[in-house]
Design an enzyme around this catalytic site. Structure first.
Site, PDB file in Angstrom:
ATOM      1  N   LYS A  44      22.404 -16.187   3.947  1.00 18.06           N
ATOM      2  CA  LYS A  44      22.248 -15.131   2.942  1.00 18.06           C
ATOM      3  C   LYS A  44      22.644 -15.707   1.586  1.00 18.06           C
ATOM      4  CE  LYS A  44      23.475 -10.292   1.992  1.00 18.06           C
ATOM      5  NZ  LYS A  44      24.186  -9.089   2.452  1.00 18.06           N
ATOM      6  N   SER A 121      21.740  -4.904   3.049  1.00 14.10           N
ATOM      7  CA  SER A 121      21.193  -5.777   2.045  1.00 14.10           C
ATOM      8  C   SER A 121      20.790  -7.149   2.588  1.00 14.10           C
ATOM      9  CB  SER A 121      22.242  -5.984   0.933  1.00 14.10           C
ATOM     10  OG  SER A 121      23.395  -6.600   1.443  1.00 14.10           O
ATOM     11  N   SER A 146      25.489  -3.857   5.785  1.00 15.97           N
ATOM     12  CA  SER A 146      24.376  -4.765   5.486  1.00 15.97           C
ATOM     13  C   SER A 146      23.975  -5.722   6.584  1.00 15.97           C
ATOM     14  CB  SER A 146      24.699  -5.593   4.260  1.00 15.97           C
ATOM     15  OG  SER A 146      24.440  -4.838   3.130  1.00 15.97           O
TER      16      SER A 146
HETATM   17  N1  GLN Z   1      24.188   0.008   1.454  1.00 11.76           N
HETATM   18  C1  GLN Z   1      25.562  -0.223   1.169  1.00 11.76           C
HETATM   19  C2  GLN Z   1      25.776  -0.442  -0.301  1.00 11.76           C
HETATM   20  O1  GLN Z   1      24.825  -0.444  -1.018  1.00 11.76           O
HETATM   21  C3  GLN Z   1      26.092  -1.397   1.954  1.00 11.76           C
HETATM   22  C4  GLN Z   1      25.546  -2.677   1.482  1.00 11.76           C
HETATM   23  C5  GLN Z   1      26.319  -3.869   1.990  1.00 11.76           C
HETATM   24  O2  GLN Z   1      26.924  -3.837   3.046  1.00 11.76           O
HETATM   25  N2  GLN Z   1      26.314  -4.927   1.201  1.00 11.76           N
HETATM   26  O3  GLN Z   1      26.842  -0.593  -0.747  1.00 11.76           O
END
Ligand code: GLN
Length: 442
Positions: A44, A121, A146
């Site tokens: 990532k 994400s 995410s």
């Molecule tokens: N959807 C959540 C956020 O926008 C979690 C995203 C994540 O775990 N990076 O914060």
């Protein structure tokens, strides 16, 4: 498959679904012998790699062209274990999103239906995990869901470890008290293997737990007979009925293998979402302060005074969602509002943790749907307001606030799209979720 074939195959995946931000021109396989020999590891793009020509952007224009002078600890461990770094995968800018549509370098498409999202994400990671026709595992990261969300949406396996089990050294922060590097792959065995390599104490990370190395694959052979599984009723409220049905079918299977099921309540669940977004945004807004066009990434000709220079770099470099979070997070931390929002959110976090602690006195594992719906179509997502997008995280934010380990495994389909079964356990009980997940997957 040799490196050339692997690279060709990755390029064709890239052409069809855009999961990569960076793919090398030439793939040099790691010749070191170890548990990850012959395995391609995609990374990532918020995890630092010092490889020449491989930028680390966290999915943001503000870090375009940044090549860190060091590797994240998990990268060094993967290399020591014989793994080959394949490339950097697409993500929502700094992890801000649920559908991988807030990406500065192309939006990954769901390989099962390219009109739909891969989830976010870590959408790029999930897409590569779902499509790779060569041995592959993905390093991903979760702050509020995410890893679980994209695993559920793409029918892959996503493991988010206990907070502090995997070093955050070299991870570009979203929200320090929540961020966790984890693993995605096609099978439970793949993620267990990668976790065995990256987990364990790291003196470079002050929040790293004093935990030694272990082989997590040993848990895969244990049956679920006698395992006590709690099913929290709040985790089915507002969930697509067909998704609920699929998940109940999956837990029913675990019961038929000898696990004992009980419906339970986690009463503070409904407060987890607002608390999560206040804490995550407050931490994010502080973390983003350093991107000002001076030290790394985007910079411009030095013109005007400092304020003018900083704001022109930040206006150009950050996307809309990052700007929204900087404003909201800064607001929540302001002197006059701190007690009303930020401190209250921290108290709610403690309540959420207590809910879980109490449940784990009686149960080994909790089971729930990972997401309240299957992967939505991009045109449906574009109609959602920011708040409606945040609401989609309702099932994943509580375990992330508590820092407990969780795994999402595919559990049937709705509209031909995969549904995720979410298994959660107490801190450092990764073995139990791997055990339950593997029994189910078998
Ligand atoms: N959807 C959540 C956020 O926008 C979690 C995203 C994540 O775990 N990076 O914060």
């Amino acid at each position: 498959m040799n490196s050339e074939k692997i690279l060709d195959s990755s390029r064709s995946i890239q052409k069809k679904f855009s999961p990569f931000i960076t793919l090398p021109n030439k793939l040099v396989s790691n010749t070191r012998k170890g548990p990850l020999s012959g395995i391609m590891v995609s990374v990532k793009d918020n995890i630092c790699t010092k490889t020449k020509g491989m930028q680390t952007t966290a999915g943001s224009k503000i870090l375009e062209g940044y090549i860190p002078p060091f590797n994240a600890t998990c990268i060094d461990r993967v290399l020591e274990a014989g793994g080959t770094i394949l490339g950097k995968t697409a993500m929502d800018e700094f992890g801000f999103g649920t559908f991988s549509v807030n990406c500065a370098y192309g939006i990954p498409k769901n390989p099962l239906d390219p009109e739909r999202s891969c989830g976010g994400s870590s959408g790029g990671a999930a897409c590569v995990a779902a499509t790779a026709d060569f041995p592959h595992v993905a390093l991903a990261e979760s702050t509020g869901g995410s890893i679980s969300c994209p695993a559920a949406f793409t029918g892959t396996v996503g493991l988010t470890p206990t907070y502090g089990l995997v070093s955050r050294w070299g991870l570009i922060d979203y929200a320090n008290s929540l961020d966790k590097i984890g693993c995605m792959g096609k099978t439970v065995k793949d993620v267990a293997k990668l976790l065995s390599v990256i987990a364990g104490h790291d003196p470079k990370d002050s929040t790293s737990l004093q935990v030694g190395k272990q082989d997590y694959t040993k848990h895969l052979k244990v049956s679920v007979k006698g395992m006590r599984i709690g099913v929290p009723k709040e985790y089915f409220e507002g969930v697509d009925e067909r998704v609920s049905k699929a998940v109940w079918g999956a837990v029913g299977k675990l019961e038929s293998m000898g696990a004992a099921l009980t419906e339970i309540s986690l009463p503070h669940t409904k407060y987890a979402l607002p608390a999560y977004y206040i804490i995550a945004m407050a931490e994010a807004s502080t973390n983003l302060a350093k991107y000002a066009g001076m030290r790394y990434g985007l910079h411009k000709e030095l013109k005007g005074n400092f304020d003018e220079y900083f704001s022109s770099v930040r206006t150009n470099g950050f996307g809309e969602e990052a700007k929204r979070r900087i404003i909201l997070g800064t607001f929540a931390r302001m002197a006059g509002y701190r007690d009303a929002y930020y401190l209250k959110a921290l108290k709610v976090r403690t309540k959420v943790i207590e809910d879980f602690k109490q449940a784990f006195r009686k149960f080994d594992v909790l089971a729930a749907p990972t997401m309240p719906l299957v992967a939505p179509k991009f045109d449906e997502i574009s109609k959602l307001s920011p708040i409606e997008v945040y609401m989609m995280d309702i099932l994943t934010v509580a375990p992330n606030l508590a820092g407990i380990p969780m795994i999402s495994v595919p559990a049937g389909t709705v509209d031909k799209m995969p549904v995720g079964l979410h298994l959660m356990a107490d801190h450092l009980q990764e073995g139990k979720i791997l055990q339950a997940a593997n029994s189910y997957a078998q």
